[in-house]
Design a protein around this motif. Structure first.
Motif, PDB file in Angstrom:
ATOM      1  N   ILE A  22       0.847  -1.202   0.000  1.00  0.00           N
ATOM      2  CA  ILE A  22       0.000   0.000   0.000  1.00  0.00           C
ATOM      3  C   ILE A  22       0.874   1.242   0.000  1.00  0.00           C
ATOM      4  N   ILE A  23       1.930   1.226   0.803  1.00  0.00           N
ATOM      5  CA  ILE A  23       2.843   2.372   0.832  1.00  0.00           C
ATOM      6  C   ILE A  23       3.480   2.553  -0.538  1.00  0.00           C
ATOM      7  N   TRP A  24       3.864   1.458  -1.178  1.00  0.00           N
ATOM      8  CA  TRP A  24       4.450   1.538  -2.523  1.00  0.00           C
ATOM      9  C   TRP A  24       3.463   2.209  -3.481  1.00  0.00           C
ATOM     10  N   ASP A  25       2.218   1.727  -3.463  1.00  0.00           N
ATOM     11  CA  ASP A  25       1.210   2.290  -4.356  1.00  0.00           C
ATOM     12  C   ASP A  25       0.983   3.771  -4.080  1.00  0.00           C
ATOM     13  N   ARG A  26       1.024   4.137  -2.815  1.00  0.00           N
ATOM     14  CA  ARG A  26       0.724   5.503  -2.414  1.00  0.00           C
ATOM     15  C   ARG A  26       1.887   6.463  -2.697  1.00  0.00           C
ATOM     16  N   TYR A  27       3.131   6.014  -2.521  1.00  0.00           N
ATOM     17  CA  TYR A  27       4.257   6.949  -2.537  1.00  0.00           C
ATOM     18  C   TYR A  27       5.360   6.673  -3.560  1.00  0.00           C
ATOM     19  N   SER A  28       5.285   5.596  -4.324  1.00  0.00           N
ATOM     20  CA  SER A  28       6.378   5.324  -5.265  1.00  0.00           C
ATOM     21  C   SER A  28       6.485   6.401  -6.337  1.00  0.00           C
ATOM     22  N   GLY A  29       5.369   6.986  -6.746  1.00  0.00           N
ATOM     23  CA  GLY A  29       5.403   8.074  -7.732  1.00  0.00           C
ATOM     24  C   GLY A  29       6.143   9.287  -7.200  1.00  0.00           C
ATOM     25  N   LEU A  30       5.899   9.627  -5.939  1.00  0.00           N
ATOM     26  CA  LEU A  30       6.598  10.751  -5.313  1.00  0.00           C
ATOM     27  C   LEU A  30       8.094  10.483  -5.245  1.00  0.00           C
ATOM     28  N   VAL A  31       8.465   9.308  -4.787  1.00  0.00           N
ATOM     29  CA  VAL A  31       9.879   8.947  -4.660  1.00  0.00           C
ATOM     30  C   VAL A  31      10.559   8.981  -6.027  1.00  0.00           C
ATOM     31  N   ARG A  32       9.906   8.395  -7.030  1.00  0.00           N
ATOM     32  CA  ARG A  32      10.468   8.403  -8.384  1.00  0.00           C
ATOM     33  C   ARG A  32      10.628   9.835  -8.885  1.00  0.00           C
ATOM     34  N   GLY A  33       9.649  10.678  -8.618  1.00  0.00           N
ATOM     35  CA  GLY A  33       9.711  12.075  -9.055  1.00  0.00           C
ATOM     36  C   GLY A  33      10.859  12.835  -8.415  1.00  0.00           C
ATOM     37  N   VAL A  34      11.075  12.611  -7.127  1.00  0.00           N
ATOM     38  CA  VAL A  34      12.186  13.271  -6.430  1.00  0.00           C
ATOM     39  C   VAL A  34      13.515  12.836  -7.038  1.00  0.00           C
ATOM     40  N   LEU A  43      17.287   4.293 -12.152  1.00  0.00           N
ATOM     41  CA  LEU A  43      16.221   4.948 -11.402  1.00  0.00           C
ATOM     42  C   LEU A  43      15.339   3.942 -10.660  1.00  0.00           C
ATOM     43  N   ASP A  44      14.961   2.859 -11.320  1.00  0.00           N
ATOM     44  CA  ASP A  44      14.122   1.858 -10.654  1.00  0.00           C
ATOM     45  C   ASP A  44      14.831   1.251  -9.449  1.00  0.00           C
ATOM     46  N   ASP A  45      16.126   1.008  -9.579  1.00  0.00           N
ATOM     47  CA  ASP A  45      16.897   0.464  -8.453  1.00  0.00           C
ATOM     48  C   ASP A  45      16.938   1.459  -7.296  1.00  0.00           C
ATOM     49  N   LEU A  46      17.090   2.730  -7.609  1.00  0.00           N
ATOM     50  CA  LEU A  46      17.159   3.751  -6.560  1.00  0.00           C
ATOM     51  C   LEU A  46      15.816   3.879  -5.838  1.00  0.00           C
ATOM     52  N   VAL A  47      14.722   3.793  -6.587  1.00  0.00           N
ATOM     53  CA  VAL A  47      13.392   3.831  -5.958  1.00  0.00           C
ATOM     54  C   VAL A  47      13.255   2.657  -4.990  1.00  0.00           C
ATOM     55  N   GLN A  48      13.687   1.488  -5.431  1.00  0.00           N
ATOM     56  CA  GLN A  48      13.604   0.311  -4.565  1.00  0.00           C
ATOM     57  C   GLN A  48      14.491   0.459  -3.333  1.00  0.00           C
TER      58      GLN A  48
END
Length: 195
Positions: free
Chosen positions: A28-40, A51-56
């Protein structure tokens, strides 16, 4: 027994769930905040094959540190802070690689598929060139506040600075952007400000 709807779970409840090993809470946290993290991360680093590795990595830090989070309601700020620190570390690594003459992987990076029109692509490239000339803190301040729309206090906390220091950094970043000799960016900014 019926499950509590995911969209109604508070951040504090989700953090407690992650700390207890609840996989659904992390999802749920991933769904809610992964877009924000990726954007930052994208705003600070630009296009990057890692980028995908850094988000993870940001979410891995949450998984490992969830039990130590005192205020679960500050989850958004926590993730933003981790992403900002990770971006700063990656910028430092890139600088060292350039200085030493190494590429990140030793091979030419793959080109990302771009889905934006030509005009916006040029503006984005110009913005990334200009942001690349700013200090890490100033770049992250600009990206968090103006690209991701993170609130002032949350941005200041993410960067570990006072609100007045953040305001100075943002004003200097804005002034630098306005003085940049990037025609596509200048045209875009002048249209946005209605000049």
């Amino acid at each position: 027994m019926a499950r509590f709807p995911a969209e109604k779970r508070s951040d504090a409840s989700l953090v407690a769930g992650v700390a207890a090993g609840e996989r659904e809470a992390l999802a749920i946290i991933w769904d809610r905040y992964s877009g924000l993290v990726r954007g930052v991360l994208y705003g600070a680093l630009g296009p990057d094959t890692n980028l995908d590795d850094l988000v993870q990595e940001v979410f891995l830090a949450l998984l490992q540190g969830a039990a130590r989070i005192q205020d679960g309601q500050a989850l958004r700020g926590y993730l933003t802070s981790v992403a900002a620190r990770l971006a700063a570390l990656e910028i430092r690594k890139r600088k060292i690689r350039r200085w030493v003459g190494l590429s990140p992987s030793g091979e030419l990076p793959e080109r990302a598929i771009e889905r934006v029109d030509f005009e916006h692509r040029e503006v984005l490239r110009a913005l990334l060139r200009v942001l690349g000339k700013l200090s890490k803190r100033r770049r992250l301040a600009f990206v968090l506040r103006h690209v991701q729309g993170v609130e002032m206090l949350e941005t200041a906390a993410s960067l570990g600075v006072s609100e007045s220091t953040l305001r100075r950094e943002l004003e200097r970043a804005r002034a630098f952007l306005l003085k940049a000799r990037e025609p596509a960016l200048q045209e875009f900014l002048s249209r946005r400000e209605g000049r």
